[in-house]
Design an enzyme around this catalytic site. Structure first.
Site, mmCIF file in Angstrom:
data_model
loop_
_atom_site.group_PDB
_atom_site.id
_atom_site.type_symbol
_atom_site.label_atom_id
_atom_site.label_comp_id
_atom_site.label_asym_id
_atom_site.label_seq_id
_atom_site.Cartn_x
_atom_site.Cartn_y
_atom_site.Cartn_z
ATOM 1 N N ARG A 158 28.158 45.304 -63.685
ATOM 2 C CA ARG A 158 28.849 45.377 -63.205
ATOM 3 C C ARG A 158 29.063 44.642 -61.434
ATOM 4 O O ARG A 158 30.285 44.410 -60.893
ATOM 5 C CB ARG A 158 30.681 45.960 -63.384
ATOM 6 N N SER A 207 39.177 45.818 -67.886
ATOM 7 C CA SER A 207 39.252 46.800 -67.455
ATOM 8 C C SER A 207 38.672 46.596 -65.728
ATOM 9 O O SER A 207 38.588 46.440 -65.003
ATOM 10 C CB SER A 207 37.934 46.986 -68.104
ATOM 11 N N GLU A 279 36.668 48.171 -61.008
ATOM 12 C CA GLU A 279 36.084 47.253 -61.393
ATOM 13 C C GLU A 279 35.835 45.626 -60.612
ATOM 14 O O GLU A 279 34.863 44.244 -60.926
ATOM 15 C CB GLU A 279 35.884 46.797 -63.034
HETATM 16 C C1 FAD Z 1 40.900 40.721 -71.820
HETATM 17 C C2 FAD Z 1 39.541 41.052 -71.334
HETATM 18 C C3 FAD Z 1 38.489 41.046 -72.105
HETATM 19 C C4 FAD Z 1 37.236 41.343 -70.814
HETATM 20 N N1 FAD Z 1 36.042 42.088 -71.155
HETATM 21 C C5 FAD Z 1 34.793 42.069 -70.931
HETATM 22 C C6 FAD Z 1 33.646 42.669 -70.903
HETATM 23 O O1 FAD Z 1 33.786 43.045 -72.336
HETATM 24 N N2 FAD Z 1 32.293 42.012 -70.359
HETATM 25 C C7 FAD Z 1 33.000 42.377 -69.065
HETATM 26 O O2 FAD Z 1 31.965 42.210 -67.905
HETATM 27 N N3 FAD Z 1 34.070 41.782 -68.478
HETATM 28 C C8 FAD Z 1 34.711 41.479 -69.266
HETATM 29 N N4 FAD Z 1 36.237 41.034 -68.771
HETATM 30 C C9 FAD Z 1 36.325 40.713 -67.854
HETATM 31 C C10 FAD Z 1 35.858 39.283 -67.307
HETATM 32 O O3 FAD Z 1 36.234 38.158 -68.282
HETATM 33 C C11 FAD Z 1 34.555 39.396 -66.605
HETATM 34 O O4 FAD Z 1 34.454 39.419 -65.182
HETATM 35 C C12 FAD Z 1 34.658 37.705 -66.565
HETATM 36 O O5 FAD Z 1 32.542 37.578 -66.199
HETATM 37 C C13 FAD Z 1 35.408 36.489 -65.037
HETATM 38 O O6 FAD Z 1 35.023 35.622 -64.438
HETATM 39 P P1 FAD Z 1 35.898 35.064 -63.467
HETATM 40 O O7 FAD Z 1 35.522 33.052 -63.785
HETATM 41 O O8 FAD Z 1 37.050 34.859 -64.059
HETATM 42 O O9 FAD Z 1 35.558 35.592 -62.496
HETATM 43 P P2 FAD Z 1 36.739 35.510 -61.532
HETATM 44 O O10 FAD Z 1 37.896 36.604 -61.850
HETATM 45 O O11 FAD Z 1 37.581 33.927 -60.783
HETATM 46 O O12 FAD Z 1 36.148 35.827 -60.039
HETATM 47 C C14 FAD Z 1 35.479 37.257 -60.040
HETATM 48 C C15 FAD Z 1 34.511 37.382 -58.603
HETATM 49 O O13 FAD Z 1 33.724 36.671 -59.417
HETATM 50 C C16 FAD Z 1 33.445 35.643 -57.863
HETATM 51 N N5 FAD Z 1 32.934 33.841 -58.326
HETATM 52 C C17 FAD Z 1 33.308 33.912 -59.198
HETATM 53 N N6 FAD Z 1 32.625 32.412 -59.916
HETATM 54 C C18 FAD Z 1 31.537 32.795 -59.117
HETATM 55 C C19 FAD Z 1 30.963 31.471 -58.588
HETATM 56 N N7 FAD Z 1 30.702 30.487 -59.029
HETATM 57 N N8 FAD Z 1 30.281 31.869 -57.757
HETATM 58 C C20 FAD Z 1 29.573 33.113 -56.936
HETATM 59 N N9 FAD Z 1 30.958 34.258 -57.572
HETATM 60 C C21 FAD Z 1 32.368 34.037 -58.029
HETATM 61 C C22 FAD Z 1 34.928 35.170 -57.202
HETATM 62 O O14 FAD Z 1 34.760 34.727 -56.080
HETATM 63 C C23 FAD Z 1 35.645 36.685 -57.433
HETATM 64 O O15 FAD Z 1 34.738 37.882 -56.187
HETATM 65 C C24 FAD Z 1 37.570 41.043 -69.644
HETATM 66 C C25 FAD Z 1 38.705 39.923 -68.725
HETATM 67 C C26 FAD Z 1 39.680 40.382 -69.885
HETATM 68 C C27 FAD Z 1 41.104 39.343 -69.483
#
Ligand code: FAD
Length: 298
Positions: A158, A207, A279
Site C-alpha cells: 500500500r 481499511s 493505510e
Molecule cells: C469498501 C472499500 C473497499 C476497499 N477495498 C480495497 C482493497 O481491497 N484494496 C485496496 O488496495 N484498497 C481498497 N480500498 C481503498 C481504495 O478504494 C483504494 O485505495 C483506491 O485506490 C483509492 O483510489 P481513489 O481514487 O479513491 O484515491 P483518493 O482517495 O482520491 O486518493 C488517495 C491518495 O492517492 C492520491 N492520488 C489520487 N489520484 C492520484 C493521481 N492521479 N496521481 C497521484 N496521486 C493520486 C491522492 O492525492 C491521495 O493522496 C477500499 C475502499 C473502500 C471504501
C-alpha cells in the site's frame, strides 16, 4: 479554471472534509500543465475517488486538482490495458473481466480511480497493482512528464515512493488473455469475499490500518482484541461488521475519525506492543496529529 472554496465532503467516500481553497478540473495534459503553471510553484493535491482519504474539517489547505476528460479513458490492447488516471477502477476491472484478461481480479470491488490505485499500490494483501504495471506517466509540478516503472517507485504494501507533487496521468497494465471461465470465477470469488466481509452499505474509506504482517494478528483482529469494535466518537464508529473499517453514521467530522484512530492506536500499542500504521492518506492535518497517528510514511 480555479474555483474558490469548494466543499470536499461530497467528493470523498466518507462524506467528510472541509473546503478546498481552490479546485480545478483538468481534462487534458495541456490543461493540467497550464493549471499547475498558474500555481507558481505551490504544490497541488490530486483527488481521485476519495476512497482512501481523510480530509480535515478545516480543508486541505492547498489547491486541489481533479482529473477528467482524456484521463477517464481505458483501452484493452493485445496483452495489456491502457488506463487514464481518472478511469474508475470498477470500469477497468469490468473491462478486464469481459475481455477475459487475467490479473485484474485483485482490484475487484475496490472503489476509486486508477490514479489512486497507483498511488496506494492497491490490491490484495499479497498482490498489488504495481506487480502488473508496465509503465506509468507522471506530471511533476514544473509541468514535465516522466515515464516510470516499478523500480523507480519501489512499491511496497500500500505504498510507493513518489515526489509529493507528482500526478499520475496514465499507465499500461499487464493483462494477458486467459481462460474466460477462470477469469470470471476469480472475479466472482473475490467480489463475494469482499462483499461478505467488508462494509459497502455505509460511507467508509476502506481499511483504516495496514496489516502489521506475520507473526502479528491482522489489523482488524488487533482492533477487536483491544475492545474498539463498535466504539463511537461523535458521528464515527468502528464498524461492528469489520473492525478495520470506520463508518460515518451520518454527521461524522474528521476529528471524530481522528479521535477513534488515536485511541485505537494507543490501546493496541499499550496492550499488544504494536504501532499500527494507517493505510489512509490525510489532507490538512498538523504534523503532530500525523505523528500521533503514525502517518506520513506512505
Ligand atoms: C469498501 C472499500 C473497499 C476497499 N477495498 C480495497 C482493497 O481491497 N484494496 C485496496 O488496495 N484498497 C481498497 N480500498 C481503498 C481504495 O478504494 C483504494 O485505495 C483506491 O485506490 C483509492 O483510489 P481513489 O481514487 O479513491 O484515491 P483518493 O482517495 O482520491 O486518493 C488517495 C491518495 O492517492 C492520491 N492520488 C489520487 N489520484 C492520484 C493521481 N492521479 N496521481 C497521484 N496521486 C493520486 C491522492 O492525492 C491521495 O493522496 C477500499 C475502499 C473502500 C471504501
Amino acid at each position: 479554471m480555479w474555483m474558490r472554496n469548494v466543499p470536499l465532503d461530497l467528493r470523498t467516500r466518507w462524506r467528510i472534509g472541509g473546503q478546498a481553497p481552490e479546485l480545478a478540473e483538468a481534462s487534458s495534459q495541456e490543461e493540467l500543465r497550464g493549471l499547475l503553471a498558474e500555481l507558481e510553484g505551490e504544490t497541488a493535491l490530486v483527488l481521485g475517488g476519495g476512497a482512501n482519504l481523510l480530509v480535515s474539517d478545516q480543508g486541505p489547505g492547498a489547491p486541489v486538482v481533479v482529473l477528467g476528460g482524456e484521463f477517464k479513458r481505458q483501452e484493452v490492447l493485445e496483452d495489456t490495458i491502457r488506463v487514464g488516471a481518472a478511469a474508475s477502477i470498477a470500469g477497468v476491472v469490468q473491462a478486464a473481466r469481459r475481455a477475459a484478461r487475467s490479473g485484474l481480479w485483485i482490484l475487484e470491488a475496490v472503489p476509486g480511480t486508477m490514479g489512486g490505485a497507483l498511488r496506494l499500490n492497491a490490491g490484495t494483501a499479497d498482490e498489488w497493482i504495481w506487480d502488473r504495471v508496465l509503465w506509468a506517466e507522471v506530471m511533476l509540478s514544473d509541468g514535465s512528464v516522466e515515464r516510470v516503472v516499478a523500480e523507480d517507485v519501489q512499491p511496497s504494501y500500500r505504498a510507493i515512493e513518489l515526489d509529493p507533487g507528482a500526478i499520475f496521468l496514465r499507465a499500461e497494465v499487464r493483462a494477458p488473455p486467459a481462460d474466460a471461465a477462470r477469469v470470471r470465477q476469480e472475479h466472482m470469488q473475490r467480489r463475494i469475499e469482499k462483499l461478505r466481509a467488508q462494509v459497502y452499505d455505509k460511507p467508509t474509506c476502506g481499511s483504516t490500518w495496514k496489516n502489521p504482517g506475520a507473526p502479528s494478528p491482522s489489523a482488524w483482529e488487533l482492533v477487536e482484541l483491544v475492545g474498539m469494535r463498535g466504539e463511537k466518537r461523535g458521528g464515527a464508529q468502528v464498524s461492528p461488521k469489520h473492525a478495520n473499517f470506520i463508518v460515518n453514521l451520518g454527521d461524522a467530522k474528521a476529528q471524530d475519525v481522528i479521535d477513534l484512530m488515536i485511541e485505537t492506536r494507543r490501546r493496541v500499542h499499550e496492550e499488544k506492543g504494536i504501532f499500527l500504521e494507517p493505510e489512509l492518506h490525510f489532507w490538512g492535518f498538523p504534523g503532530e496529529v500525523l505523528r500521533e497517528l503514525g502517518a506520513g510514511t506512505t
